[in-house]
Each structure stands twice: as C-alpha cells, then as structure tokens.
Design an enzyme around this catalytic site. Sequence first.
Site, PDB file in Angstrom:
ATOM      1  CB  SER A 113       3.337   3.394  -3.774  1.00  0.00           C
ATOM      2  OG  SER A 113       2.401   2.570  -3.118  1.00  0.00           O
ATOM      3  CG  ASP A 169      -3.857   3.956  -6.663  1.00  0.00           C
ATOM      4  OD1 ASP A 169      -3.865   2.766  -6.324  1.00  0.00           O
ATOM      5  OD2 ASP A 169      -2.856   4.685  -6.562  1.00  0.00           O
ATOM      6  CG  HIS A 201      -0.627   1.752  -7.192  1.00  0.00           C
ATOM      7  ND1 HIS A 201      -0.829   2.796  -6.320  1.00  0.00           N
ATOM      8  CD2 HIS A 201       0.491   1.108  -6.758  1.00  0.00           C
ATOM      9  CE1 HIS A 201       0.107   2.776  -5.383  1.00  0.00           C
ATOM     10  NE2 HIS A 201       0.930   1.774  -5.639  1.00  0.00           N
TER      11      HIS A 201
END
Length: 227
Positions: A113, A169, A201
């Site tokens: 991320s 996601d 995610h």
Amino acid sequence: MASIDGPRLSPRSGVAKQLVVFLHGLGADGNDLIELGEQWRAWLPDAAFVAPHAPDPCSNVPMGREWFPLTLTDPREFWRGVTYAGPGLDAFIDQELARHDLPPSRLALVGFSQGAMMALHVGLRRPTPPAAILGYSGLLVLEDGEGPEGLMALRRTAPPILLIHGDRDDVVPVEMFFFSKEALGAAEIPCQWHISPGLGHGIDGEGLRQGGLFLTQSFGLPSPEKT
C-alpha cells in the site's frame, strides 16, 4: 523527520548475502510485515530482513505509523509525501546495507500500500538499482504535473519489478495498479504483475508465493519449487 528503525530477522544461514526491506502501509508498523520474512526464509536462507516503522504517528490510527499523511482530498499530497519520506528511508537503507557489509545491488524492497509507493519511489531513484522491487496493493507516484517521461529522465537501468494487486481492493482500487503498470511501461521500465481474483486490500497465499519466487529469481537463486 524522525530516524526510523524496526524489527529484524537474521539470515537463516548466519551470513547475510542479501537484504530485504519491508515497508508497511498506512496505520500499521514494521511488525505488520516482518512475518513475511518468516514465510520466505526457507527460500532465501542468506537474506537479512528488516521492517522499519514509518517515521510519524498516524493521525487516523492511534497506535499506527505513516510514511506521510494521506487525506485523499489533495492529489498533490502523494508526491509531496514520497519526497518528504524518501530521504530518511534512503539513509536507513544505506545504514542497513553497511550493517551487513552488502553492496547496494543486493537489496530488495517490498512494500504494501503506502509502503509500495515508497518502495517504487525510492527504489527507482537509488544510484545503484535494487535487485528487486515488489509492490503489493500500491501505486506508482508521478511528479506533480509530470507524466512517465519524468521517470525516463532519471532512469539508469530498470530494476526487476513485480506488482501484485487484488481485483476487489476498495482502498487502493485496481485501476491504480493498471495506471502504475502502464506508466512504468511508458517510461520503458518493464514490470511483471499478478492480479489476485476476489482479493481486497491485502496479500493472499498466491501473492505471497509469487512474491517469494520473484525475489529468489531476482537474487539469482534457484527456484525453490524445482528443488
């Protein structure tokens, strides 16, 4: 900017020949990713692993850390953020390489991320390209007002890159993966990629396997699945 540090795993063999640096996401800390090193140690017995905590407390998660603040209200905050956090991370990487007496070419950056944003930003700008950049659920941040041509100007050689993303996601949408892949290609920096179907995610088992195989390949090691 505060100095950074975090949990480490010593090489299983006892002698470090590679360094893998994990970069966590917004609101987590280094403990969130160091477990990946445990998963990959059998495949990378000569690798030292380190997962630094990001320098700043996360404003949205009381116990978490952040590489830079994100409000998602200002498109310029991504570039402002990676350029703010980049020098401190670069210095930390150099210190860890020196700690193990390793050349910069024996480095791999693994980010999740926001950490993947940092891995791509710093990794593509180091004087000696890393052996590998592995980005999970992340984004290639381009300079404000610039396209991929800005990357071409600083490109020396193209390090091996693998981008992995879940197609469900809802934090960093999969469209950002396609943007990153295409921007890298436009800058003549090819990358490998994998999309995990049904994944949000996070990192699933197949993404973990693909990442581990990519690192062994990038470090010039034999495929663990053929031994």
